[in-house]
Enzyme design. Structure first.
Site, short mmCIF file in Angstrom:
data_model
loop_
_atom_site.label_atom_id
_atom_site.label_comp_id
_atom_site.label_asym_id
_atom_site.label_seq_id
_atom_site.Cartn_x
_atom_site.Cartn_y
_atom_site.Cartn_z
N CYS A 57 26.88 33.31 34.57
CA CYS A 57 25.76 33.26 35.61
C CYS A 57 25.36 34.99 35.86
CB CYS A 57 25.87 32.52 36.87
SG CYS A 57 24.69 32.47 38.09
N ASP B 127 18.87 40.25 23.41
CA ASP B 127 19.63 39.37 22.85
C ASP B 127 18.97 38.65 21.91
OD1 ASP B 127 21.57 36.86 23.32
OD2 ASP B 127 19.88 35.70 23.23
N GLU C 153 24.54 42.89 21.66
CA GLU C 153 25.85 42.52 21.30
C GLU C 153 26.20 42.67 19.91
OE1 GLU C 153 28.07 38.07 21.69
OE2 GLU C 153 25.85 38.32 21.85
N ASP D 137 18.50 32.44 26.80
CA ASP D 137 18.40 33.76 26.36
C ASP D 137 18.24 34.83 27.26
OD1 ASP D 137 18.96 32.43 23.75
OD2 ASP D 137 16.56 32.19 23.78
#
Length: 460
Positions: free
Chosen positions: A387, A241, A325, A416
């Protein structure tokens, strides 16, 4: 819009109005197949970059070469624009090369002979590549090169330099460029593949006045041993991330800090910028301050690249699958306007200081080199507000919220770390989607993008 001009009329326009000579040389010679370079199986092109210290004569000759390359590029661009806008005639690399021959014969531009012809032809080839990228929709329309803003660069192909390998230090060599008689004083910080003749050399000069030699070679890069989870044959994966509070957060909770180099040298840069503003334009003192600013920015860039190189090498060595991502960096750093523009401008500086684009670029080519797989998850995947324990999707979170608790299962999350875990799970789902349909013996591709998944998975 008028149709494109072709045939004899186009040849007449090129010859009489544009100064592009006819292609008469070797016209009557029998055609023979081109002798291509013999590439080793599995060889890849790799660039090594070294600093060198030219003599005063070499520096002066290189400065003239940089200027000649820039002038030829701009003139080639103007010629192609004029040919199309005024006569609807298309010019390519071959026509601009014949125009270059005519420019050398004119007394006003005879100084072009001081630079190697192969270097000037490479400038025209770069122009042709820029047009090709534009026509494919990969870049904007080619623009003129500016003396103050464009990078000083010159590319030498194999006929434009002499390479004599040092038998006492394999992987190093004596390099002499065309139009020069003395070898370059290159600082060989690492050895090249011994016995390899470079494909081409590129000489550059940065804003700090430093000269660099980029050597492009073809090399067989051995892939790293595969990394599996302990006690299984499942590939080891890691979710990454990218952020600003921490540069990279791993799915195991490890956070790699953001160096914040621009913030570290912010006061020094501001002081130098004030000194620059006080100096008279065109004065030597103003030039000295500009050089100090350029050296400081060059130092910041060197530190940033070195840190990212060490980080990406570590991640690629320790993991078989890396999941990130798909970040729209261009959209995230759009110009600040209207209310809150100061805060947005500060955010843009932090994102550029983090160099997410460079980090992703290094991950891409290192995964391709060393037999790893980079999975790029879709940018709309809710990695932050989902979640990782029960997969319930919560409401959107403000950037100031660093920790939150799931309303469904009550699990507390670090923002994060939770995103990194979700990215790893989604990335492995995409990885197995591709791996399960590959033919036996075929390895997974080096890059898997969620947006291109249909192209990677063969039809049933």
């Amino acid at each position: 819009m008028a149709d494109r001009t072709t045939g004899e009329e186009a040849r007449r326009i090129k010859r009489d109005l544009l100064g592009v000579g006819d292609r008469t040389r070797h016209r009557d010679r029998a055609a023979s197949p081109l002798k291509g370079l013999v590439r080793q199986p599995g060889a890849q092109q790799r660039t090594y970059r070294f600093r060198f210290y030219p003599t005063a004569d070499q520096a002066a000759q290189l400065n003239r070469t940089f200027g000649a390359c820039r002038w030829v590029y701009n003139e080639g661009l103007a010629l192609r624009v004029k040919a199309w806008e005024e006569h609807r005639v298309s010019l390519g690399f071959a026509e601009t090369c014949r125009a270059l021959t005519g420019w050398k014969r004119i007394s006003e531009t005879a100084w072009l002979k001081e630079a190697s012809s192969t270097v000037l032809q490479q400038a025209l080839r770069h122009l042709d590549s820029a047009f090709s990228r534009f026509f494919k929709g990969l870049s904007k329309y080619p623009q003129r090169k500016s003396k103050r803003r464009s990078r000083d660069s010159a590319t030498y192909v194999r006929t434009g330099f002499r390479w004599v390998e040092d038998p006492e230090r394999p992987g190093t060599a004596s390099v002499t460029l065309a139009k020069q008689t003395v070898p370059l004083d290159v600082r060989w910080s690492r050895a090249l593949p011994p016995g390899q003749l470079p494909v081409k050399l590129t000489v550059t000069r940065d804003r700090a006045g430093r000269f660099f030699l980029s050597v492009l070679v073809e090399e067989v890069i051995a892939p790293l041993p595969e990394v599996f989870l302990p006690g299984s044959r499942a590939p080891k994966a890691v979710g990454l991330d990218l952020g600003l509070a921490a540069l990279v957060t791993l799915d195991d909770g490890e956070k790699l800090p953001h160096p914040r180099l621009l913030a570290k040298y912010e006061k020094e840069l501001a002081s130098l910028q004030r000194d620059l503003h006080r100096k008279q334009r065109g004065s030597k003192n103003r030039g000295k301050v500009r050089e100090r600013i350029a050296r400081l920015y060059a130092s910041i860039g060197d530190v940033r690249r070195d840190q990212l190189d060490q980080l990406t090498t570590r991640l690629v060595r320790e993991n078989q699958v890396l999941v990130v991502e798909d970040l729209p960096i261009a959209n995230l750093t759009r110009a600040a306007k209207g209310k809150g523009r100061r805060r947005k401008a500060a955010l843009n500086r932090s994102i550029r200081d983090a160099a997410w684009g460079e980090l992703l670029r290094q991950l891409r080519y290192k995964c391709a080199w060393y037999g790893r797989t980079l999975v790029v998850v879709d940018r709309f995947f809710p990695s932050t507000r989902r979640c990782s324990a029960c997969h319930a999707k919560g409401p959107g979170l403000d950037q100031s919220v660093r920790e939150w608790t799931c309303a469904e299962c009550g699990m507390p999350h670090d923002r994060d770390t939770n995103a990194a875990v979700n990215l790893r799970e989604e990335g492995m789902r995409l990885y197995w989607t591709v791996a399960m349909v590959l033919p036996p013996g075929r390895v997974a591709p080096s890059v898997i993008k969620a947006s291109e998944l249909l192209d990677l998975v063969p039809a049933a």
